[in-house]
Scaffold this active site. Structure first.
Site: not given
Length: 356
Positions: A71, A91, A116-117, A119, A247-248
């Site tokens: 990241k 990101t 995943n979450r 965020g 993406n997911t």
């Protein structure tokens, strides 16, 4: 396979039980800490068969590192050691943010998957820019993509993407506009046609004068046919360099893990069929006119080859490394070389969109 990739796979086989007994996010941070001191890669895995020209850039091979792994651009310098033909960091958001509350990363071992979450947790674009500028000063043997997003509490998300473009485009070989994360409320609404047009206009206006970088758009797999048609129309109108599919997913196929009901984006093996179908959908909807990058559920050379024949010029991996080890990129690239020869093509790029 490189010495680094072979040694890393051997080491991972020994420590994997310990790694998988550790919290997923903690294990990931330990991995980054182990990779950070490695020397800068000076060469990339390549051959005349694997070398790919795409979006005006030269890729040593078509297997890339998906964003999310690095990241904050801490280990991009080392990733070509493991066979990657390009690296995408992020990101990255304009301001640092902690992301969602923990726990927020779950291994679904029985399903070879991850939920995943996160965020968009990251240290912000300013801190990353310092590291990337240093990396640029000394060089990287593969293209570097920078994935940008909006801060969760931003009052103007389009302005955030413009800020990200102005800050990061001068350091990037290509820029990815990520509007596909399911973990920032309302973000996927930017995939709607009107919002997407306004967003991409803002990004274009923020590009460096006389030195605009190729823009890739990352989309979700959870799209209806009308959504795909709209995105294709905008991509062609705005002359996007590529669309990354995908993406997911927030959908849940049958899963065996006790973590199956966790909220967040699902990646890994259960995403493979959906992500492959979306590549086919985008290729068909655009008549092959929108260049594509495939991501989601790719864990072997055969699966990468399927995406290429379905219309993708490049592929990206991340979740599969959790189960297959850090040498996966090299194994996929070398496997693609063999599959290219087997099927009678001179170069892997000759097989893009030929069908199955």
């Amino acid at each position: 396979m490189s010495i680094f990739a072979s040694a890393a796979d051997a080491a991972y086989a020994l420590v994997r039980p310990v790694v998988h007994a550790t919290d997923g996010e903690a294990a990931h941070n330990l991995t980054l800490g182990a990779l950070e001191p490695l020397p800068r890669a000076r060469r990339a895995l390549t051959s005349p068969i694997l070398a790919t020209e795409f979006a005006g850039l030269n890729f040593p091979n078509p297997v890339g590192l998906a964003p999310g792994f690095d990241k904050d651009a801490r280990v991009a310098h080392a990733m070509p050691h493991f066979g990657f033909g390009f690296v995408e960091v992020g990101t990255l958001t304009p301001l640092p943010q902690d992301g969602n509350p923990r726990p927020r990363l779950f291994r679904l071992v029985e399903d070879q998957a991850v939920i995943n979450r996160m965020g968009f947790n990251n240290g912000g674009q300013e801190a990353a820019a310092t590291r990337i500028a240093c990396l640029r000063r000394y060089g990287l043997p593969v293209p570097l993509g920078i994935n940008i997003g909006a801060n969760k509490d931003s009052a103007d998300r389009i302005a955030d993407y413009a800020k990200g473009t102005a800050a990061m485009a001068p350091l990037a070989d290509y820029l990815t506009v990520n509007i596909s994360s399911p973990n920032t409320p309302g973000l996927r609404a930017l995939q709607d046609k009107g919002a997407l047009e306004a967003l991409l206009d803002g990004v274009a206006a923020a590009q460096p004068v006389g030195a605009a970088k190729p823009v890739f758009l990352k989309v979700a797999p959870d799209l209806e046919p009308a959504d795909i048609d709209d995105i294709v129309a905008v991509a062609l109108d705005k002359r996007l360099a590529a669309v990354i599919v995908s993406n997911t997913t927030i959908t849940r196929p049958a899963l065996a893990s006790r973590h199956a009901a966790e909220a967040g984006g699902l990646s890994g093996a259960p995403l493979a069929d959906l992500a492959l179908q979306r590549v086919r959908d985008f290729h068909l909807a655009s008549g092959g006119k929108v260049p594509l990058v495939a991501a989601g559920g790719i864990a072997s050379a055969e699966q990468a080859w399927e995406r290429i024949r379905a219309g993708a010029s490049l592929v990206q991996i991340y979740s599969a490394m959790v189960y297959s080890g850090p040498g996966l990129a090299a194994r996929i690239a070398q496997g693609l070389e063999k599959l290219t020869v087997r099927d009678g093509f001179a170069r892997v790029s000759d097989a893009v969109g030929v069908g199955e």
